[in-house]
Design a protein around this motif. Structure first.
Motif, PDB file in Angstrom:
ATOM      1  N   ALA A   1       0.555  -1.226  -0.019  1.00  0.00           N
ATOM      2  CA  ALA A   1      -0.211  -0.303  -0.021  1.00  0.00           C
ATOM      3  C   ALA A   1       0.604   1.275  -0.060  1.00  0.00           C
ATOM      4  N   PRO A   2       1.523   1.419  -1.748  1.00  0.00           N
ATOM      5  CA  PRO A   2       2.630   2.353  -1.230  1.00  0.00           C
ATOM      6  C   PRO A   2       2.264   4.075  -0.647  1.00  0.00           C
ATOM      7  N   LEU A   3       0.524   4.257  -1.431  1.00  0.00           N
ATOM      8  CA  LEU A   3       0.584   5.425  -1.613  1.00  0.00           C
ATOM      9  C   LEU A   3      -0.049   5.710  -0.283  1.00  0.00           C
ATOM     10  N   ALA A   4      -0.733   4.820   0.119  1.00  0.00           N
ATOM     11  CA  ALA A   4      -1.517   5.171   1.888  1.00  0.00           C
ATOM     12  C   ALA A   4      -0.258   5.620   2.430  1.00  0.00           C
ATOM     13  N   ALA A   5      -0.013   4.557   2.497  1.00  0.00           N
ATOM     14  CA  ALA A   5       1.688   4.660   3.093  1.00  0.00           C
ATOM     15  C   ALA A   5       2.587   6.211   2.727  1.00  0.00           C
ATOM     16  N   ALA A   6       2.423   6.868   2.005  1.00  0.00           N
ATOM     17  CA  ALA A   6       3.177   7.835   1.484  1.00  0.00           C
ATOM     18  C   ALA A   6       2.650   8.939   1.632  1.00  0.00           C
ATOM     19  N   GLY A   7       1.345   8.773   1.703  1.00  0.00           N
ATOM     20  CA  GLY A   7       0.198  10.257   2.077  1.00  0.00           C
ATOM     21  C   GLY A   7       0.026  10.133   3.657  1.00  0.00           C
ATOM     22  N   ALA A   8       1.029   8.451   4.398  1.00  0.00           N
ATOM     23  CA  ALA A   8       0.279   9.132   5.838  1.00  0.00           C
ATOM     24  C   ALA A   8       2.258  10.148   6.536  1.00  0.00           C
TER      25      ALA A   8
ATOM     26  N   LEU B   1      -0.875  17.121  -4.655  1.00  0.00           N
ATOM     27  CA  LEU B   1      -1.413  15.610  -4.140  1.00  0.00           C
ATOM     28  C   LEU B   1      -1.605  14.934  -5.350  1.00  0.00           C
ATOM     29  N   PRO B   2      -2.628  15.057  -5.635  1.00  0.00           N
ATOM     30  CA  PRO B   2      -3.214  14.234  -7.013  1.00  0.00           C
ATOM     31  C   PRO B   2      -2.351  13.638  -8.305  1.00  0.00           C
ATOM     32  N   VAL B   3      -1.275  14.734  -8.639  1.00  0.00           N
ATOM     33  CA  VAL B   3       0.007  14.692  -9.198  1.00  0.00           C
ATOM     34  C   VAL B   3       0.614  13.495  -9.115  1.00  0.00           C
ATOM     35  N   PHE B   4       1.124  13.661  -7.127  1.00  0.00           N
ATOM     36  CA  PHE B   4       2.224  13.041  -7.290  1.00  0.00           C
ATOM     37  C   PHE B   4       1.226  11.305  -6.508  1.00  0.00           C
ATOM     38  N   ALA B   5       0.080  11.612  -6.442  1.00  0.00           N
ATOM     39  CA  ALA B   5      -0.794  10.162  -5.900  1.00  0.00           C
ATOM     40  C   ALA B   5      -0.352   9.265  -7.758  1.00  0.00           C
ATOM     41  N   VAL B   6      -0.686   9.496  -8.830  1.00  0.00           N
ATOM     42  CA  VAL B   6      -0.790   8.922  -9.735  1.00  0.00           C
ATOM     43  C   VAL B   6      -0.239   7.808 -10.284  1.00  0.00           C
ATOM     44  N   PRO B   7       2.007   8.547  -9.745  1.00  0.00           N
ATOM     45  CA  PRO B   7       2.975   6.957 -10.508  1.00  0.00           C
ATOM     46  C   PRO B   7       2.486   5.603  -8.831  1.00  0.00           C
ATOM     47  N   LEU B   8       2.372   6.234  -7.901  1.00  0.00           N
ATOM     48  CA  LEU B   8       1.943   4.870  -6.560  1.00  0.00           C
ATOM     49  C   LEU B   8       0.895   3.977  -7.704  1.00  0.00           C
ATOM     50  N   LEU B   9      -0.005   4.673  -7.855  1.00  0.00           N
ATOM     51  CA  LEU B   9      -1.756   4.223  -8.347  1.00  0.00           C
ATOM     52  C   LEU B   9      -1.214   3.565  -9.608  1.00  0.00           C
TER      53      LEU B   9
ATOM     54  N   THR C   1       1.852   2.365 -10.079  1.00  0.00           N
ATOM     55  CA  THR C   1       2.719   0.745  -8.812  1.00  0.00           C
ATOM     56  C   THR C   1       2.325  -0.503  -8.591  1.00  0.00           C
ATOM     57  N   GLN C   2       0.662   0.645  -7.806  1.00  0.00           N
ATOM     58  CA  GLN C   2      -0.020  -0.684  -7.003  1.00  0.00           C
ATOM     59  C   GLN C   2      -0.860  -1.760  -7.890  1.00  0.00           C
ATOM     60  N   VAL C   3      -1.438  -0.936  -9.505  1.00  0.00           N
ATOM     61  CA  VAL C   3      -1.777  -1.620 -10.747  1.00  0.00           C
ATOM     62  C   VAL C   3      -0.909  -3.089 -11.198  1.00  0.00           C
ATOM     63  N   SER C   4       0.654  -2.853 -11.170  1.00  0.00           N
ATOM     64  CA  SER C   4       1.658  -3.309 -11.370  1.00  0.00           C
ATOM     65  C   SER C   4       1.786  -4.546 -10.408  1.00  0.00           C
ATOM     66  N   TYR C   5       1.758  -4.301  -8.911  1.00  0.00           N
ATOM     67  CA  TYR C   5       1.688  -4.968  -7.847  1.00  0.00           C
ATOM     68  C   TYR C   5       0.911  -5.737  -8.183  1.00  0.00           C
ATOM     69  N   ARG C   6      -0.376  -5.872  -8.583  1.00  0.00           N
ATOM     70  CA  ARG C   6      -1.348  -6.783  -9.063  1.00  0.00           C
ATOM     71  C   ARG C   6      -1.127  -8.051  -9.748  1.00  0.00           C
ATOM     72  N   ARG C   7      -0.327  -7.530 -11.111  1.00  0.00           N
ATOM     73  CA  ARG C   7      -0.427  -8.035 -12.047  1.00  0.00           C
ATOM     74  C   ARG C   7       0.850  -8.957 -11.983  1.00  0.00           C
TER      75      ARG C   7
END
Length: 404
Positions: free
Chosen positions: A47-54, A203-211, A213-219
């Motif tokens: 969950a890199p987006l949640a961790a990075a946001g926190a 925030l939305p600009v920097f959130a896209v790369p980690l989102l 990343t999580q899609v890639s992790y799902r695959r």
């Protein structure tokens, strides 16, 4: 739990400082938790987006040029609230996160906020470092300390849960930091700096790369699951054909993984060991006459080596990584010539075979293994196996062996 209750109570009592920023970061954390998926038990949660946001909220000193004063407890409260909002759908589907993961998140964010917020609110950071490169390096240093704190907590919790040695567990956590850990830390720093200059629109600009990343992790997780299911199916072929007892491959794989951890293996080395242990008997499918009871440990050395070579040839035809085939091929060699994974597979396989046929069960099997440490079984592997069994082999479906 105490930190969470204190943070929520203090925030409700004093009110929320800068509600727009709190809502934006809370929503970012919730979105990150909603997109979390794919970790196996015991692994780091992807969950890199949640961790990075926190972490970004914990290190937020300014919002569009205006100084923030939300403090440590509000940081924890917003992180907890956003995380809880994001995990509700997972809990409803029966895939809620490990409570240990939630505890680590709260403590890690609290640690980062405690290191930064009091110093910044007191004016010490601005007076000493200003807002140039030194300030960015200061944030990176704090995030590095936070990542180390998280690694220490993760290793401690894993040891408490499994009883594995702490040193190898900590090394495994530290090895994971340069990967997704570095992405989380870097993005958290950039988010905090971006919001300080451009406001919450950053925030939305920097959130896209980690989102992404999580899609890639799902695959990646889907491919990994398919590979493991394929290997498990191949391993069961020997049981279906009547060449090995039911559950033998699974028991050897689980116990081999535990012994590997005991001896300091981690990451990809543990995966290779587990896959080789699952497929270690596949060479028996090439035999005209099956081995009685499937117990290859009772065969002459030359016959064991022939079956191992046959198994390695079969594994190489399946598309499994070559490292797995090497372990299968060399499991019957003298231990002085074997790599560590092959030593482990040979010892654990012999234990499972001997425990079912030797008088005295597990204790008798361990005694036979110790008598064979001159040539066949490495002494360190045998003793590690004994420690794992004495500590809790029953939790893995394997009969435990009393200490001594």
């Amino acid at each position: 739990m105490l930190l969470t209750l204190a943070a929520l109570a203090a925030t409700l009592w004093r009110g929320v400082d800068d509600p727009r920023a709190a809502l934006a970061f809370g929503a970012l954390i919730a979105v990150g938790e909603l997109s979390r998926w794919g970790a196996r038990p015991g692994e780091r949660e992807p969950a890199p987006l949640a961790a990075a946001g926190a972490l970004a909220y914990a290190l937020l000193g300014e919002n569009a040029g205006h100084t923030t004063t939300h403090g440590v407890l509000q940081t924890v409260a917003v992180s907890v609230a956003g995380g809880l909002a994001g995990i509700v759908p997972h809990v409803a589907r029966g895939r809620g996160p490990d409570p240990d993961h939630l505890a680590r998140r709260v403590l890690t964010v609290g640690f980062a906020a405690l290191c930064f917020q009091p110093l910044y609110n007191a004016g010490t950071v601005a007076a000493r470092l200003g807002h140039g490169p030194s300030y960015a390096l200061f944030l990176l240093l704090l995030l590095l300390l936070t990542a180390l704190c998280d690694a220490v907590l993760a290793a401690l919790l894993h040891r408490a849960r499994t009883g594995h040695p702490y040193g190898p567990l900590l090394r495994e956590q530290l090895r994971a930091l340069p990967g997704i850990g570095s992405a989380v830390c870097a993005t958290g720093t950039v988010m905090a700096l971006g919001v300080a200059v451009a406001g919450l629109w950053a925030l939305p600009v920097f959130a896209v790369p980690l989102l992404l990343t999580q899609v890639s992790y799902r695959r990646y997780a889907a491919v990994r699951t398919t590979n493991r299911q394929t290997i498990a199916s191949l391993a069961r072929a020997t049981e279906i054909a009547g060449c090995t007892p039911p559950g033998h491959a699974r028991r050897v794989a689980e116990l081999s993984r535990a012994v590997g951890r005991e001896l300091g293996l981690s990451g990809s080395a543990l995966t290779v060991l587990e896959h080789a242990a699952l497929m270690h008997d596949i060479g028996q499918l090439s035999l005209v006459d099956p081995v009685e009871g499937g117990a290859t440990a009772l065969l002459p050395a030359e016959e064991q080596r022939r079956i191992a070579l046959l198994g390695g040839a079969v594994v190489r035809q399946t598309g499994v990584p070559a490292a797995v085939a090497v372990v299968v091929e060399r499991q019957a060699d003298p231990y002085r010539d074997q790599p560590l994974p092959a030593r482990i597979v040979r010892t654990v396989n012999a234990y499972d075979d001997l425990a079912a046929t030797t008088e005295g069960g597990g204790l008798g099997a361990l005694e036979r293994l110790r008598l064979g440490t001159a040539r066949d079984y490495h002494p360190d592997v045998v003793e590690s196996l004994a420690r794992v069994l004495a500590r809790g082999g029953a939790t893995r479906g394997i009969a435990p062996v009393p200490p001594g």
